[in-house]
Design a protein around this motif. Sequence first.
Motif, PDB file in Angstrom:
ATOM      1  N   UNK A 190       0.836  -1.205   0.000  1.00 22.51           N
ATOM      2  CA  UNK A 190       0.000   0.000   0.000  1.00 22.51           C
ATOM      3  C   UNK A 190       0.871   1.255   0.000  1.00 22.51           C
ATOM      4  N   UNK A 191       1.913   1.254   0.829  1.00 17.71           N
ATOM      5  CA  UNK A 191       2.822   2.400   0.854  1.00 17.71           C
ATOM      6  C   UNK A 191       3.501   2.583  -0.492  1.00 17.71           C
ATOM      7  N   UNK A 192       3.925   1.477  -1.086  1.00 19.31           N
ATOM      8  CA  UNK A 192       4.598   1.534  -2.383  1.00 19.31           C
ATOM      9  C   UNK A 192       3.678   2.102  -3.462  1.00 19.31           C
ATOM     10  N   UNK A 193       2.411   1.753  -3.406  1.00 20.12           N
ATOM     11  CA  UNK A 193       1.472   2.264  -4.394  1.00 20.12           C
ATOM     12  C   UNK A 193       1.468   3.790  -4.408  1.00 20.12           C
ATOM     13  N   UNK A 194       1.442   4.390  -3.241  1.00 20.18           N
ATOM     14  CA  UNK A 194       1.411   5.853  -3.184  1.00 20.18           C
ATOM     15  C   UNK A 194       2.776   6.472  -3.442  1.00 20.18           C
ATOM     16  N   UNK A 195       3.838   5.829  -2.965  1.00 22.79           N
ATOM     17  CA  UNK A 195       5.175   6.400  -3.138  1.00 22.79           C
ATOM     18  C   UNK A 195       5.717   6.203  -4.549  1.00 22.79           C
ATOM     19  N   UNK A 196       5.506   5.025  -5.141  1.00 26.16           N
ATOM     20  CA  UNK A 196       6.093   4.723  -6.447  1.00 26.16           C
ATOM     21  C   UNK A 196       5.174   5.034  -7.614  1.00 26.16           C
ATOM     22  N   UNK A 197       3.875   5.110  -7.355  1.00 23.80           N
ATOM     23  CA  UNK A 197       2.935   5.394  -8.440  1.00 23.80           C
ATOM     24  C   UNK A 197       2.298   6.773  -8.274  1.00 23.80           C
TER      25      UNK A 197
END
Length: 280
Positions: A190-197
């Motif tokens: 979930x964190x990656x979704x917001x940080x990387x996308x």
Amino acid sequence: MSFLTDHLVVDGVRLAYRDSGSGEPVVFLHGTPSHSYEWRDVVPHIEAAGHRVVVYDLLGYGLSERPAHRDTSVAGQTDLLGHLLDALGVEEVSLVAHDIGGAVALRFALAHPDRVRRLMIMDAVSYDSWPSPTWRRIIDEELDSHAALPQEEFDALLTRQLTTTVADTSRMSGDVLRAYLAPHTSRLGRTSFFEHQVRHYDARYTQEIAGRLGELTMPVRILWGAEDQWQPLHYAERLRDDIPGAELVVLPEAGHFLMEDAPDRVAREIRDFLAATPVS
């Protein structure tokens, strides 16, 4: 639920990918919020038509690495595409690209026209077409709070978004919906979704090349869903008008994820484009 088969370290980061078939190489680039799963019903047809097909998860997406300190913007993904082709020993390639993958492909084709034989873009972000007002508000005001959402609330948010990507909402349900949600079924995901996308949803990456589209000289076909709620059809028409010789094909009863609404038609359009535009 991925059909990728291997992993490769490229420029110091790990990418999940599939390299199969033989013949002239074709690279598929996916969009957001997505991963290479979106090509599962298309790629086998292109392999069967006699092409070497490379499909991979963009950095920070799907099964690829989610690095803490690495540029996963459209610009960063464009640079990484060049490194991937070098690692695979591919000098020239045809690109088939969707959504933000379309922006990556356009930037790569402008930066390296000698490496792109043909270009097909589908429902791509372009000009000032992105991010949507919803994502802009989240980026500007609510990114940290959204990155901390519990799983149930995150799934509800992303499900609402994903169901608007198809003309036939029944196609974004059950196992298919679960496959699109799968990369984010953890706090890291979930964190990656917001940080990387989401953090990198930024029209400057498309605005800064808008005035250069007339430089493209390779064959270009634009494929678009007539019922795309994310990228309206007038952006496709603008791209057609700005890219010399570009063709526009509009698929009726297809939305933003046109490969979900009409996978056979999408595969046929790609296959026919590759066959109809021989290059030396």
